[in-house]
Design a protein around this motif. Structure first.
Motif, PDB file in Angstrom:
ATOM      1  N   ASP A  56     111.604 -64.880  28.947  1.00  0.00           N
ATOM      2  CA  ASP A  56     112.370 -65.799  29.526  1.00  0.00           C
ATOM      3  C   ASP A  56     111.593 -66.890  30.290  1.00  0.00           C
ATOM      4  OD1 ASP A  56     111.368 -63.829  31.105  1.00  0.00           O
ATOM      5  OD2 ASP A  56     113.370 -63.394  32.410  1.00  0.00           O
ATOM      6  N   ARG A  82     117.392 -77.481  34.500  1.00  0.00           N
ATOM      7  CA  ARG A  82     116.337 -76.513  35.231  1.00  0.00           C
ATOM      8  C   ARG A  82     115.740 -77.431  36.342  1.00  0.00           C
ATOM      9  NH1 ARG A  82     114.478 -71.697  32.128  1.00  0.00           N
ATOM     10  NH2 ARG A  82     115.732 -71.547  30.251  1.00  0.00           N
ATOM     11  N   GLU A 116     113.173 -73.215  36.431  1.00  0.00           N
ATOM     12  CA  GLU A 116     113.690 -72.085  36.571  1.00  0.00           C
ATOM     13  C   GLU A 116     115.312 -72.420  36.377  1.00  0.00           C
ATOM     14  OE1 GLU A 116     113.070 -69.055  37.463  1.00  0.00           O
ATOM     15  OE2 GLU A 116     110.956 -69.441  37.668  1.00  0.00           O
ATOM     16  N   ALA A 117     116.361 -71.730  35.852  1.00  0.00           N
ATOM     17  CA  ALA A 117     117.621 -71.764  35.762  1.00  0.00           C
ATOM     18  C   ALA A 117     118.562 -71.663  36.828  1.00  0.00           C
ATOM     19  CB  ALA A 117     118.207 -71.420  34.493  1.00  0.00           C
ATOM     20  N   ASP A 118     117.845 -70.558  37.874  1.00  0.00           N
ATOM     21  CA  ASP A 118     118.718 -70.154  38.912  1.00  0.00           C
ATOM     22  C   ASP A 118     118.104 -70.440  40.545  1.00  0.00           C
ATOM     23  OD1 ASP A 118     116.380 -68.479  38.556  1.00  0.00           O
ATOM     24  OD2 ASP A 118     117.731 -66.497  38.478  1.00  0.00           O
ATOM     25  N   VAL A 119     117.331 -71.208  40.389  1.00  0.00           N
ATOM     26  CA  VAL A 119     116.849 -71.993  41.630  1.00  0.00           C
ATOM     27  C   VAL A 119     117.570 -73.040  42.084  1.00  0.00           C
ATOM     28  CG1 VAL A 119     114.631 -72.893  42.734  1.00  0.00           C
ATOM     29  CG2 VAL A 119     114.218 -70.800  41.061  1.00  0.00           C
ATOM     30  N   PRO A 120     117.817 -73.070  43.274  1.00  0.00           N
ATOM     31  CA  PRO A 120     118.659 -74.297  43.976  1.00  0.00           C
ATOM     32  C   PRO A 120     117.583 -75.721  44.113  1.00  0.00           C
ATOM     33  CG  PRO A 120     118.457 -72.633  45.610  1.00  0.00           C
ATOM     34  CD  PRO A 120     117.856 -71.959  44.415  1.00  0.00           C
ATOM     35  N   ARG A 182     131.372 -78.365  45.769  1.00  0.00           N
ATOM     36  CA  ARG A 182     130.288 -77.499  46.333  1.00  0.00           C
ATOM     37  C   ARG A 182     131.159 -76.972  47.749  1.00  0.00           C
ATOM     38  NH1 ARG A 182     124.773 -80.238  47.812  1.00  0.00           N
ATOM     39  NH2 ARG A 182     124.455 -78.089  48.277  1.00  0.00           N
ATOM     40  N   LYS A 187     134.674 -69.701  44.550  1.00  0.00           N
ATOM     41  CA  LYS A 187     133.989 -69.587  43.200  1.00  0.00           C
ATOM     42  C   LYS A 187     133.892 -68.193  42.787  1.00  0.00           C
ATOM     43  CE  LYS A 187     131.246 -73.949  44.237  1.00  0.00           C
ATOM     44  NZ  LYS A 187     132.106 -74.751  43.160  1.00  0.00           N
TER      45      LYS A 187
END
Length: 406
Positions: A56, A82, A116-120, A182, A187
């Protein structure tokens, strides 16, 4: 004698400390030595760029082999969405999109990124994507008639059109629209239904807009939410460039006879925002279908509001509310999620501005409230004087803690 371990240990920027950090980064990612290796082919041949993928982990390595600063454009569409996280300082870069990714490297410089897929994304990044497809609404005449509830006096065809537009908006458009915002606070829950609690046309010399209150119901025991969503229409034949610039905040495409355009969030309309500022100073009221809009101001309003609109900006840091900046003079904050009762920000700010004459706050200039038949206020917007600043207290604290841990 000039270079020894003790002095190198004391200097955070020494070669020893740099090498230790490099080894730490290298040992934290198996993809540096395993998995697939894909060389990129940028147009600037002085740049070496490749991607390492293992399980990953996805790493992007970019190196400038020249003795002068070099720009490079990289085709990274495969990793769209990403966020490149720079591994030496753990700094997030803007997310990858459809266009080529632009980087600038100093002489002999390099970047090591983890995609990264989950980093803001960075807080300052303006993410305004344009929807791929927009629903179409065939609307009757007038912005007010767009969502009007059909009455017994209305002609059958017009009543049928109004009913169809309202149903399409409540059942098909609003659920997707709310989930993508946002400022939507639900959510983590499953949305069951959306409906219009109230709506009404509000006009000023600058234009006419539709103010709506949206109800969001959830499955389970979650209480419903109420949200403010002012709407406006822009026609393509009047200003095509303006319509294109508003696509990121568009609710739906609209057609009215031979005219086509878009229905969009009016808080991105400069004329609407400036009209709110002026209406707050007038202290007027406006009747909606089931309630009343109440504009109120403090004695500081006239001293801070200029005679003509300054430069209007819509910053990227939209969270639970929407903010509009008027030069370096005014800040308009529109509450998205609505709550019944006295708003502490308005109540305390009004007291400190009018009664206490306290100067160490941003002066409250006025507010917009929504009042039903029970006269319980619901805050819709608040206007403050602008205070020059270097960012938010939240970001200052995060940066300070980051430096402390580092």
């Amino acid at each position: 004698q000039a270079v020894n371990v003790e002095s190198q240990m004391r200097d955070p920027s020494s070669l020893l400390q740099w090498m230790r950090r490099m080894l730490g980064v290298r040992s934290g990612f198996h993809a540096f030595g395993r998995g697939r290796l894909t060389f990129l082919k940028p147009g600037n041949r002085k740049i070496l760029a490749y991607v390492r993928e293992y399980q990953d982990q996805v790493l992007l390595c970019v190196a400038n082999l020249a003795r002068s600063a070099q720009p490079v454009e990289l085709d990274l569409k495969e990793f769209k969405g990403r966020v490149p996280l720079e591994l030496m300082g753990l700094t997030p870069f803007p997310p990858i999109g459809e266009l080529t990714y632009l980087l600038t490297l100093p002489a002999w410089g390099f970047y090591l990124f983890s995609l990264e897929a989950d980093v803001p994304a960075p807080s300052w990044h303006e993410e305004r994507p344009t929807p791929a497809e927009l629903p179409l609404l065939v609307v009757p005449e007038g912005v007010r008639a767009l969502l009007a509830e059909p009455t017994s006096e209305a002609r059958p065809l017009r009543a049928s059109m109004a009913r169809r537009v309202r149903e399409q908006l409540e059942n098909d458009i609003l659920p997707q629209l709310l989930a993508a915002q946002r400022w939507f606070a639900g959510k983590g829950a499953e949305l069951a239904s959306t409906s219009l609690l109230d709506e009404g046309e509000w006009s000023s010399p600058q234009g006419s807009w539709l103010l709506t209150i949206v109800r969001a119901g959830f499955k389970g025991d979650d209480a419903p939410h109420a949200y403010s969503l002012p709407l406006s229409i822009a026609w393509e034949d009047a200003d095509h460039e303006r319509v294109t610039s508003l696509l990121h905040c568009t609710v739906a495409r609209v057609r009215q006879h031979a005219k086509v355009g878009i229905l969009y969030d009016a808080l991105w309309d400069d004329a609407f925002c400036w009209s709110l500022v002026l209406a707050i100073g007038s202290g007027s009221t406006q009747a909606l279908t089931r309630a009343t809009l109440s504009f109120s101001s403090t004695r500081a309003h006239s001293a801070h509001v200029p005679g003509s609109p300054p430069e209007i900006r819509h910053p990227a840091f939209e969270q639970s509310n929407s903010m509009v900046l008027f030069g370096d003079q005014l800040v308009l904050k529109a509450y998205r999620r609505l709550r019944r009762g006295i708003n502490p920000e308005i109540e305390i700010g009004r007291f400190l501005t009018d009664q206490g004459r306290f100067t160490n706050i941003a002066a409250l200039l006025g507010a917009l409230e929504y009042r039903g038949t029970d006269d319980v206020p619901v805050a819709l917007a608040v206007l403050h004087a602008f205070v020059p600043n270097q960012g938010s207290g939240w970001q200052y604290t995060i940066d300070y803690l980051g430096r402390a841990f580092e």
